[in-house]
Design a protein around this motif. Structure first.
Motif, PDB file in Angstrom:
ATOM      1  N   VAL A 256       0.849  -1.195   0.000  1.00 25.50           N
ATOM      2  CA  VAL A 256       0.000   0.000   0.000  1.00 25.50           C
ATOM      3  C   VAL A 256       0.880   1.239   0.000  1.00 25.50           C
ATOM      4  O   VAL A 256       1.843   1.329   0.778  1.00 25.50           O
ATOM      5  N   ALA A 257       0.572   2.185  -0.867  1.00 29.36           N
ATOM      6  CA  ALA A 257       1.217   3.494  -0.857  1.00 29.36           C
ATOM      7  C   ALA A 257       0.221   4.531  -0.369  1.00 29.36           C
ATOM      8  O   ALA A 257      -0.947   4.522  -0.767  1.00 29.36           O
ATOM      9  N   ILE A 258       0.690   5.422   0.501  1.00 26.91           N
ATOM     10  CA  ILE A 258      -0.129   6.530   0.985  1.00 26.91           C
ATOM     11  C   ILE A 258       0.563   7.824   0.572  1.00 26.91           C
ATOM     12  O   ILE A 258       1.672   8.116   1.006  1.00 26.91           O
ATOM     13  N   LEU A 259      -0.085   8.573  -0.303  1.00 32.04           N
ATOM     14  CA  LEU A 259       0.449   9.815  -0.849  1.00 32.04           C
ATOM     15  C   LEU A 259      -0.237  11.007  -0.196  1.00 32.04           C
ATOM     16  O   LEU A 259      -1.346  10.894   0.336  1.00 32.04           O
ATOM     17  N   GLY A 260       0.425  12.156  -0.283  1.00 31.78           N
ATOM     18  CA  GLY A 260      -0.179  13.370   0.236  1.00 31.78           C
ATOM     19  C   GLY A 260       0.886  14.411   0.507  1.00 31.78           C
ATOM     20  O   GLY A 260       2.064  14.087   0.645  1.00 31.78           O
ATOM     21  N   PRO A 261       0.495  15.688   0.579  1.00 31.66           N
ATOM     22  CA  PRO A 261       1.465  16.766   0.804  1.00 31.66           C
ATOM     23  C   PRO A 261       2.031  16.723   2.212  1.00 31.66           C
ATOM     24  O   PRO A 261       1.464  16.102   3.121  1.00 31.66           O
ATOM     25  N   SER A 262       3.153  17.392   2.410  1.00 33.77           N
ATOM     26  CA  SER A 262       3.744  17.493   3.741  1.00 33.77           C
ATOM     27  C   SER A 262       2.751  18.118   4.708  1.00 33.77           C
ATOM     28  O   SER A 262       2.041  19.069   4.369  1.00 33.77           O
ATOM     29  N   GLY A 263       2.701  17.558   5.905  1.00 34.39           N
ATOM     30  CA  GLY A 263       1.833  18.109   6.933  1.00 34.39           C
ATOM     31  C   GLY A 263       0.414  17.599   6.910  1.00 34.39           C
ATOM     32  O   GLY A 263      -0.395  18.011   7.749  1.00 34.39           O
ATOM     33  N   CYS A 264       0.093  16.676   5.983  1.00 38.82           N
ATOM     34  CA  CYS A 264      -1.295  16.213   5.888  1.00 38.82           C
ATOM     35  C   CYS A 264      -1.611  15.105   6.891  1.00 38.82           C
ATOM     36  O   CYS A 264      -2.775  14.730   7.052  1.00 38.82           O
ATOM     37  N   GLY A 265      -0.581  14.554   7.556  1.00 40.21           N
ATOM     38  CA  GLY A 265      -0.825  13.519   8.563  1.00 40.21           C
ATOM     39  C   GLY A 265      -0.406  12.125   8.152  1.00 40.21           C
ATOM     40  O   GLY A 265      -0.707  11.156   8.862  1.00 40.21           O
ATOM     41  N   LYS A 266       0.320  11.993   7.038  1.00 39.66           N
ATOM     42  CA  LYS A 266       0.718  10.652   6.571  1.00 39.66           C
ATOM     43  C   LYS A 266       1.565   9.915   7.607  1.00 39.66           C
ATOM     44  O   LYS A 266       1.326   8.748   7.899  1.00 39.66           O
ATOM     45  N   SER A 267       2.569  10.607   8.132  1.00 44.53           N
ATOM     46  CA  SER A 267       3.441   9.956   9.114  1.00 44.53           C
ATOM     47  C   SER A 267       2.679   9.630  10.387  1.00 44.53           C
ATOM     48  O   SER A 267       2.881   8.564  10.993  1.00 44.53           O
ATOM     49  N   THR A 268       1.800  10.514  10.810  1.00 50.91           N
ATOM     50  CA  THR A 268       0.983  10.243  11.997  1.00 50.91           C
ATOM     51  C   THR A 268       0.164   8.984  11.804  1.00 50.91           C
ATOM     52  O   THR A 268       0.083   8.128  12.701  1.00 50.91           O
TER      53      THR A 268
END
Length: 240
Positions: free
Chosen positions: A50-62
């Motif tokens: 699974v890949a989770i994409l998104g801009p910095s600060g959107c909460g991906k790492s969280t």
């Protein structure tokens, strides 16, 4: 270049191995409640990526840290291979995380005073079933699989950025985790090194039959994985 096969330790388990996240939410208390994740659900089975994409600060790492039992959700549940890690006490949760989950971060987080081989062996030191000879054999095999069989005794300062990240991948896999979580694993690499690391992640994932979840800014890396999501407006949206 084909990746050499590495034996995977398979433990008997009465439940099907699987990552199940249900209705995850995360709110931080800053100068008031700040919602980062809201009502996210996700299933990942062995062999799936699974890949989770998104801009910095959107909460991906969280989100990744919640899936990996590093950051407790404000609401919702995470179940990995039939166990809810957030229902465990701190010591049991750490032990479960160590034997079940492997992490690869954007910064390799290698210890500078240790060799490549010693860095890969670090996770085995806390394993009560630790067998030094077997662990060292697996670590050497993993380093060979990532093309570093001639660099076992080199310290991080003597390795390139791509080589350091390869060591980090070997370290993440040394205990044969069921779930591999990667936070921007190619984010600090040049294009050639990023492609090489992406090749290794995909090849080793297929060989080890892990559950793989990767947070990334890279559409090229995301395209290599089986399922793609974008994190937007605090929720996951499936991508073609």
């Amino acid at each position: 270049t084909p990746v050499p096969k590495i034996g995977k330790t398979v433990e008997n388990t009465p439940v099907p191995p699987m990552l199940i996240a249900r209705h995850l939410a995360k709110t931080f208390d800053t100068r008031g409640p700040l919602a980062i994740i809201d009502d996210v659900s996700l299933d990942v089975k062995p062999g799936e990526s699974v890949a989770i994409l998104g801009p910095s600060g959107c909460g991906k790492s969280t989100l990744l840290y919640m899936l990996g039992a590093l950051e407790a959700p404000s609401a919702g549940t995470v179940t990995i291979n039939g166990t809810e890690p957030y229902a465990l006490d701190e010591r049991a949760q750490a032990a479960f995380r160590g034997r079940t989950i492997g992490f690869v971060f954007q910064d390799h987080l290698l210890l500078p005073q240790l060799t490549a081989l010693e860095n890969v062996l670090i996770p085995t030191a806390v394993d009560k079933r630790h067998q030094p000879a077997a662990a060292a054999e697996r670590a050497r095999a993993l380093l060979a699989a990532v093309g570093l069989e001639q660099r076992l005794d080199h310290r991080p300062a003597e390795l390139s950025g791509g080589e350091r990240q390869r060591v980090a991948i070997a370290r993440a896999l040394v205990r044969a985790p069921a779930l591999l979580l990667c936070d921007e694993p190619t984010g600090n690499l040049d294009r050639a090194a990023a492609e090489s690391v992406a090749d290794l992640l995909v090849s080793l994932h297929e060989q080890q039959h892990t559950m793989l979840v990767v947070v990334t800014h890279s559409p090229a890396l995301a395209a290599r994985l089986g399922h793609r999501y974008a994190l937007a407006d605090r929720q996951l949206q499936a991508q073609a």
